[in-house]
Design a protein around this motif. Structure first.
Motif, PDB file in Angstrom:
ATOM      1  N   ARG A  15     -16.452  -5.569  -1.400  1.00 48.31           N
ATOM      2  CA  ARG A  15     -15.900  -6.622  -2.269  1.00 48.31           C
ATOM      3  C   ARG A  15     -15.058  -6.016  -3.404  1.00 48.31           C
ATOM      4  O   ARG A  15     -13.964  -6.493  -3.700  1.00 48.31           O
ATOM      5  N   THR A  16     -15.567  -4.952  -4.011  1.00 42.59           N
ATOM      6  CA  THR A  16     -14.829  -4.275  -5.081  1.00 42.59           C
ATOM      7  C   THR A  16     -13.552  -3.658  -4.537  1.00 42.59           C
ATOM      8  O   THR A  16     -12.485  -3.755  -5.146  1.00 42.59           O
ATOM      9  N   SER A  17     -13.663  -3.025  -3.378  1.00 44.32           N
ATOM     10  CA  SER A  17     -12.500  -2.418  -2.740  1.00 44.32           C
ATOM     11  C   SER A  17     -11.418  -3.464  -2.466  1.00 44.32           C
ATOM     12  O   SER A  17     -10.236  -3.246  -2.731  1.00 44.32           O
ATOM     13  N   CYS A  21      -7.613  -3.652  -4.021  1.00 48.45           N
ATOM     14  CA  CYS A  21      -6.440  -3.723  -3.145  1.00 48.45           C
ATOM     15  C   CYS A  21      -5.596  -4.950  -3.458  1.00 48.45           C
ATOM     16  O   CYS A  21      -4.357  -4.871  -3.516  1.00 48.45           O
ATOM     17  N   ASP A  22      -6.241  -6.090  -3.676  1.00 47.06           N
ATOM     18  CA  ASP A  22      -5.513  -7.317  -4.004  1.00 47.06           C
ATOM     19  C   ASP A  22      -4.749  -7.182  -5.318  1.00 47.06           C
ATOM     20  O   ASP A  22      -3.595  -7.585  -5.425  1.00 47.06           O
ATOM     21  N   ARG A  27       0.449  -6.566  -8.221  1.00 41.61           N
ATOM     22  CA  ARG A  27       1.301  -5.851  -9.180  1.00 41.61           C
ATOM     23  C   ARG A  27       2.521  -5.267  -8.498  1.00 41.61           C
ATOM     24  O   ARG A  27       3.619  -5.271  -9.059  1.00 41.61           O
ATOM     25  N   LEU A  28       2.351  -4.739  -7.298  1.00 45.70           N
ATOM     26  CA  LEU A  28       3.509  -4.210  -6.563  1.00 45.70           C
ATOM     27  C   LEU A  28       4.508  -5.314  -6.247  1.00 45.70           C
ATOM     28  O   LEU A  28       5.710  -5.136  -6.386  1.00 45.70           O
TER      29      LEU A  28
END
Length: 57
Positions: A15-17, A21-22, A27-28
């Motif tokens: 969940r943290t990962s 990633c989201d 931001r990208l």
């Protein structure tokens, strides 16, 4: 690459990962997103509508 996973205490849960990633993806997208630009013809029509709206007030 195996060295990255040698110590279980340094791993993060799924969940943290996913959250990381989201956040990085958002931001990208914000930083590399080109400015939306309408075709010239549509810009002209919108400007004409704005002008007519101002003239009618």
């Amino acid at each position: 690459m195996a060295g990255l996973f040698a110590n279980d205490s340094e791993q993060i849960d799924r969940r943290t990962s996913r959250s990381i990633c989201d956040a990085v993806g958002e931001r990208l997208q914000q930083s590399i997103r080109p400015e939306p630009r309408l075709p010239t013809h549509l810009e002209r029509l919108l400007n004409e509508l704005k002008q007519r709206d101002r003239d009618s007030h």
